[in-house]
Design a protein around this motif. Structure first.
Motif, PDB file in Angstrom:
ATOM      1  N   ALA A   7       0.795  -1.224   0.000  1.00 14.33           N
ATOM      2  CA  ALA A   7       0.000   0.000   0.000  1.00 14.33           C
ATOM      3  C   ALA A   7       0.826   1.271   0.000  1.00 14.33           C
ATOM      4  CB  ALA A   7      -0.942   0.004   1.210  1.00 14.33           C
ATOM      5  N   ASP A   8       2.041   1.232   0.544  1.00 20.67           N
ATOM      6  CA  ASP A   8       2.826   2.456   0.713  1.00 20.67           C
ATOM      7  C   ASP A   8       4.081   2.364  -0.150  1.00 20.67           C
ATOM      8  OD1 ASP A   8       3.475   4.942   1.711  1.00 20.67           O
ATOM      9  OD2 ASP A   8       4.579   4.131   3.424  1.00 20.67           O
ATOM     10  N   PRO A   9       4.019   2.791  -1.427  1.00 21.81           N
ATOM     11  CA  PRO A   9       5.202   2.670  -2.287  1.00 21.81           C
ATOM     12  C   PRO A   9       6.339   3.563  -1.805  1.00 21.81           C
ATOM     13  CG  PRO A   9       3.494   3.951  -3.374  1.00 21.81           C
ATOM     14  CD  PRO A   9       2.885   3.394  -2.132  1.00 21.81           C
ATOM     15  N   PRO A  10       7.564   3.069  -1.841  1.00 23.81           N
ATOM     16  CA  PRO A  10       8.684   3.894  -1.399  1.00 23.81           C
ATOM     17  C   PRO A  10       8.887   5.091  -2.317  1.00 23.81           C
ATOM     18  CG  PRO A  10       9.289   1.562  -1.533  1.00 23.81           C
ATOM     19  CD  PRO A  10       7.982   1.713  -2.224  1.00 23.81           C
ATOM     20  N   TYR A  28      13.688   8.145   5.531  1.00 21.66           N
ATOM     21  CA  TYR A  28      12.250   8.325   5.777  1.00 21.66           C
ATOM     22  C   TYR A  28      11.731   7.117   6.543  1.00 21.66           C
ATOM     23  CZ  TYR A  28      10.768   4.820   2.328  1.00 21.66           C
ATOM     24  OH  TYR A  28      10.546   3.651   1.655  1.00 21.66           O
ATOM     25  N   ALA A  29      10.577   7.253   7.149  1.00 19.80           N
ATOM     26  CA  ALA A  29       9.932   6.185   7.903  1.00 19.80           C
ATOM     27  C   ALA A  29       8.795   5.601   7.080  1.00 19.80           C
ATOM     28  CB  ALA A  29       9.400   6.711   9.235  1.00 19.80           C
ATOM     29  N   PRO A  75       7.299  15.209  14.404  1.00 16.88           N
ATOM     30  CA  PRO A  75       6.432  14.317  15.181  1.00 16.88           C
ATOM     31  C   PRO A  75       5.276  15.079  15.784  1.00 16.88           C
ATOM     32  CG  PRO A  75       8.739  13.975  15.760  1.00 16.88           C
ATOM     33  CD  PRO A  75       8.678  15.196  14.918  1.00 16.88           C
ATOM     34  N   GLY A  76       4.123  14.466  15.745  1.00 18.45           N
ATOM     35  CA  GLY A  76       2.951  15.077  16.327  1.00 18.45           C
ATOM     36  C   GLY A  76       2.791  14.694  17.783  1.00 18.45           C
ATOM     37  N   GLU A  79       3.366   8.753   8.399  1.00 16.91           N
ATOM     38  CA  GLU A  79       2.231   9.592   8.758  1.00 16.91           C
ATOM     39  C   GLU A  79       1.471   9.041   9.965  1.00 16.91           C
ATOM     40  OE1 GLU A  79       0.889   6.731   5.490  1.00 16.91           O
ATOM     41  OE2 GLU A  79       2.659   7.932   5.986  1.00 16.91           O
ATOM     42  N   LEU A  80       1.699   7.778  10.316  1.00 21.72           N
ATOM     43  CA  LEU A  80       1.041   7.198  11.481  1.00 21.72           C
ATOM     44  C   LEU A  80       1.723   7.611  12.780  1.00 21.72           C
ATOM     45  CD1 LEU A  80       0.346   3.574  10.215  1.00 21.72           C
ATOM     46  CD2 LEU A  80      -1.160   5.568  10.125  1.00 21.72           C
TER      47      LEU A  80
END
Length: 904
Positions: free
Chosen positions: A645-648, A877-878, A662-663, A882-883
């Motif tokens: 689902a999450d293409p690099p 990147y992680a 970070p939130g 976004e999670l």
């Protein structure tokens, strides 16, 4: 492919060597197996590791063997060996399972019945007495490719005693066309050694230098280093690939050209480059930009032709390199004892040339890998098969003897560059009646020496008696014989060189035969680890399928899993089809290595046997082939059936990923006083070879679950490699546990079985786990595995299990631990020495195996550590960042190629 998968009990039985292996930590064994100390023993205990060498295609790769209680439990690459450089491939990692395979042959047999070993010795003595008076007429030795100085010496002695005898090396995957192509170009056979560290532009013509092979580890390391240096200076080297069958090299190419036939394209490039002595052979739409890239790179360019390519393409590749003045390509004498044809056609000719009354098939299985030869091998007055299993060839021979595993016996070999290494026993012998190939030759010669004495005699003759013992021990401890690399040759292109006339274009659908990435031609079919490991480009396991282009599949009305009748030159078989976007139209790929008839419980009838359609005279491509629907479906077992689902991200050269702030979080914060472990994985270096995945399995006692459970999505691998395919690029993404700083799994566990420790590791406390799987449901990365069955306590266990890692019972969640036991060992050693843990002192199993050094691990609390520096790169990147799970494992993004048609 089997229609009815085995039940759970059968899987537990056939995978026994992988399942219940904990006894290694307590079994006793001999104190010494030769001269073991590559590294110092810890605490006065047994040796840290033994240096030895394993062969692939007859050529060596250096390994270090870790053992417990006399048993080999894990292999690492030998950093001093030029063919491994400290890394491993899937075959080296799986060798320890083959050693402990319960299906190994264990008895000498005559006519299928067990016989005492002395009976075989007496039979060989009778053969010698019978053949001596007639000079060995009627004797045919069949071996694999021989690069061993000792084996070569003994075979020469056999041919001297029996001058009328014949010797044929056999390898169904041999590069026979490559030797002939070099002879056409240079007037002599040569071995080619590309130095990718110097390359600015590489063109692979049906070649797979980054794929499985005896030079893969070295070539992959050099390629990754060249790419890293190119990233630093903003000028990446270019990798271009023209191929009919998708390969790892093609997947990593900056420019991949999928084409049914490579020869017209190669001739057009040679014409564009004005190769001397070559008539204008026309143009090709893709040739001009590729030729331009090669010209711009000049002497830093290199062209490689794969073994599947015809002689003309091989000769043209040499001529193009000579025209470019390539300094990247080095030539040496072939490392084999007798360079020459080794394919199926050469063996067929040897079997047909004169009456063969005495047939010795040593260490190979031609009846299994080349079914067309079975009829010519049977019904000999005397025949002996020496092999690790009672396989297809064993069933055709009067005598069979078990072959000692490479980790059990003495020997020597050479690497792809000629470097010699001595093989020494590094484990307790598990088959008392097993013998080495050299032992059989010595018996045929009437010699009393065996094992070590034979190898020592070879090197005593080379070095002399003075100073022999120190040199011998140094070679054993280092795992290499210093100063044995083959000297460079400087062959010149012949003035009258000629690639031959262009081949006529084939009609109809073309069949392309290709080795399986993990089973090759079927020689590794008995290994359950390799059967269950998903293939890099198809993600299939426990079987194979006919690869077809989506357009061809649509035209034939075929979908994935449809069974077809494959017909070629009057031969036929049934197989499922798998449409693959990277497969060019007009041809289909038939993977070799499946459908074994006598591959043991693990390897028998897994998939279809493409070798049944293979003609020894045309082993790599033939046509026309037809596919006819049978109306049936055949299961294709795959671990990835869609795109993740999450293409690099893919970055332009010099581009960076914007930092993500970070939130706020409801999860508690953590403070780390000492180390805080983390990992960075460079997707620009990963080649998808699967070495990391199988190294993790070998290190952490990960069980084999079998085809039925894999089909249900219950595979147990702690590390998977996601495949992301776009129109212009392919990315492999290793995905272990992320060890999230804000781990969603931890807060939902009802019994606190998944916990955060004081060094940032997300751990599993197995005795607490009650198997609710709430942690797995809450993991967005889907890296937690549930142990459905009691694999660890199944029947038939052998002494292989790594005792440093706990054995997990049925009904618990398990996952990557960042090799916590290795961290604990390094921390204990540092404490004993009164110092902190050094950067790089802890290497995870996946990191150590990686040939491209794509994985970096260390202390993120240390700003000077390699992993901290990697995470400071603009490409970091992680996954699913976004999670805001704040994973400790992050990735370095892939760099997109520039204009390969002009930048070079």
């Amino acid at each position: 492919m089997t229609d009815t998968p085995p039940d759970r009990r059968e899987v537990l039985r056939l995978a026994a060597a992988s399942l219940a292996l904990a006894a290694a930590g307590c079994d006793s064994g001999p104190d010494e197996f030769g001269h073991p100390l590559h590294g110092a023993a810890e605490g006065g205990g047994e040796a840290a590791s033994f240096a030895t060498v394993l062969e692939l295609g007859g050529l060596g790769r250096g390994v270090l063997v870790r053992r417990r209680g006399g048993h080999a439990i894990k292999l690492e690459g030998n950093p001093d060996h030029p063919a491994s450089l400290g890394a491993t491939d899937v075959f080296a990692e799986a060798a320890v399972l083959s050693l402990h395979d319960p299906a190994r042959s264990r008895r000498v047999r005559e006519g299928g019945r067990p016989r005492p070993p002395a009976a075989l010795d007496a039979a060989l003595a009778s053969v010698r007495a019978e053949l001596l008076p007639r000079g060995g007429a009627g004797l045919l030795l069949v071996t694999g490719p021989i690069a061993s100085p000792t084996t070569a010496r003994l075979i020469r002695a056999v041919l001297q005693d029996f001058p009328a005898a014949r010797w044929q090396q056999h390898d169904p995957l041999a590069d026979d066309a490559g030797l002939e192509g070099a002879t056409r170009a240079f007037g002599q056979p040569v071995a080619t050694l590309p130095d990718f560290a110097l390359a600015r532009c590489v063109l692979a013509l049906g070649a797979d230098p980054l794929g499985p092979g005896p030079a893969q580890l070295r070539l992959a390391r050099d390629w990754s280093h060249a790419r890293a240096e190119g990233r630093d200076r903003g000028d990446l080297p270019v990798l271009m690939v023209a191929e009919a069958t998708p390969t790892l090299t093609g997947a990593r190419a900056d420019r991949r050209l999928a084409m049914r036939e490579v020869e017209p394209f190669t001739r057009a490039i040679a014409t564009a480059l004005r190769v001397p002595g070559l008539a204008d052979t026309g143009t090709h739409p893709e040739a001009a930009p590729v030729a331009k890239a090669l010209l711009r790179a000049g002497e830093a360019a290199v062209v490689l032709a794969g073994p599947s390519q015809p002689v003309a393409v091989q000769a043209l590749a040499h001529a193009i390199n000579a025209t470019l003045g390539s300094t990247v390509m080095r030539h040496v004498e072939p490392p084999f004892a007798r360079p020459g044809p080794m394919g199926d056609s050469a063996l067929a000719a040897a079997l047909a040339a004169g009456a063969v009354t005495h047939l010795l098939v040593l260490g190979v299985n031609p009846a299994g890998t080349a079914p067309a030869l079975r009829g010519t091998m049977a019904q000999r007055p005397f025949s002996l098969h020496l092999g690790a299993h009672v396989d297809e060839t064993a069933h055709l021979c009067r005598w069979h003897a078990p072959l000692a595993h490479e980790l059990e016996g003495w020997g020597d070999t050479r690497a792809f560059d000629g470097t010699a290494a001595i093989r020494q026993p590094a484990t307790t012998p598990l088959v008392p009646e097993a013998r080495g190939l050299d032992d059989v030759l010595a018996a045929l010669l009437g010699l009393a020496e065996r094992g070590e004495a034979l190898v020592r005699a070879t090197w005593q003759a080379s070095w002399g008696e003075a100073g022999f013992e120190p040199r011998w021990r140094a070679a054993l401890e280092a795992g290499v014989v210093e100063g044995t690399e083959s000297p460079a040759l400087r062959p010149a292109l012949r003035a009258d060189w000629d690639p031959g006339p262009p081949a006529p274009p084939p009609s109809g659908l073309l069949a392309i035969f290709a080795p399986d990435p993990h089973l090759l031609d079927g020689r590794f079919a008995e290994n359950a680890w390799l059967q269950e490991l998903p293939r890099p480009l198809t993600k299939t396991a426990w079987g194979n399928a006919v690869l077809v282009a989506p357009a061809d599949a649509a035209a034939l009305g075929l979908t994935a899993g449809d069974e077809v009748l494959v017909e070629l030159a009057g031969r036929s078989l049934k197989a499922p089809v798998l449409p693959l976007p990277a497969q060019p139209s007009g041809c289909v790929t038939l993977p070799l290595g499946g459908g074994r008839e006598a591959g043991g419980e693990v390897g028998t009838a897994r998939g279809f046997d493409a070798a049944l359609l293979r003609d020894p005279a045309s082993p790599w491509a033939a046509g026309p082939v037809t596919l006819r629907r049978t109306g049936q479906r055949a299961a294709i077992i795959a671990t990835q059936t869609g795109m993740p689902a999450d293409p690099p991200p893919v970055l332009a050269p010099g581009e960076s990923i914007p930092p993500r702030a970070p939130g706020p979080s409801l999860y508690p914060g953590w403070t780390y006083e000492g180390q805080a472990w983390g990992m960075a994985i460079d997707l620009d270096s990963c080649i998808g070879c699967n070495a990391c995945a199988i190294a993790c399995q070998a290190e952490n006692n990960t069980p084999v679950v079998g085809p039925q459970e894999v089909a249900r999505g219950r595979e147990m691998h702690w590390l998977r490699i996601d495949l992301h395919q776009a129109e212009d690029h392919t990315i492999f993404q290793p995905v272990p546990c992320m060890h999230c700083e804000k781990a969603p799994c931890e807060v939902v566990c009802p019994v606190n079985a998944t916990v955060h420790d004081d060094q940032g590791l997300n751990l599993m406390v197995y005795p607490r786990c009650i198997g609710t799987r709430t942690c797995s449901n809450n993991c967005p990365y889907k890296v937690r595995r549930f142990n459905w069955f009691d694999y660890a306590r199944s029947e038939g266990g052998l002494a292989l299990r790594n005792p440093d890692v706990p054995v997990r019972p049925r009904g618990v969640i398990e996952k990557c631990t960042y090799c916590q036991h290795r961290i604990a060992t390094a921390r204990t050693q540092a404490r004993l020495e009164g110092r902190p843990v050094r950067d790089g002192e802890v290497e995870t199993a996946c990191q150590r195996a990686c040939p491209t050094q794509a994985i970096t691990f260390g202390d993120v609390n240390d700003p000077a550590s390699a992993v901290s520096r990697a995470k400071e790169e603009g490409r970091n990147y992680a996954l699913l960042g976004e999670l805001d799970t704040r994973p400790r494992t992050t990735y370095l993004a892939r760099i997109a190629p520039g204009d390969t048609g002009s930048a070079g």
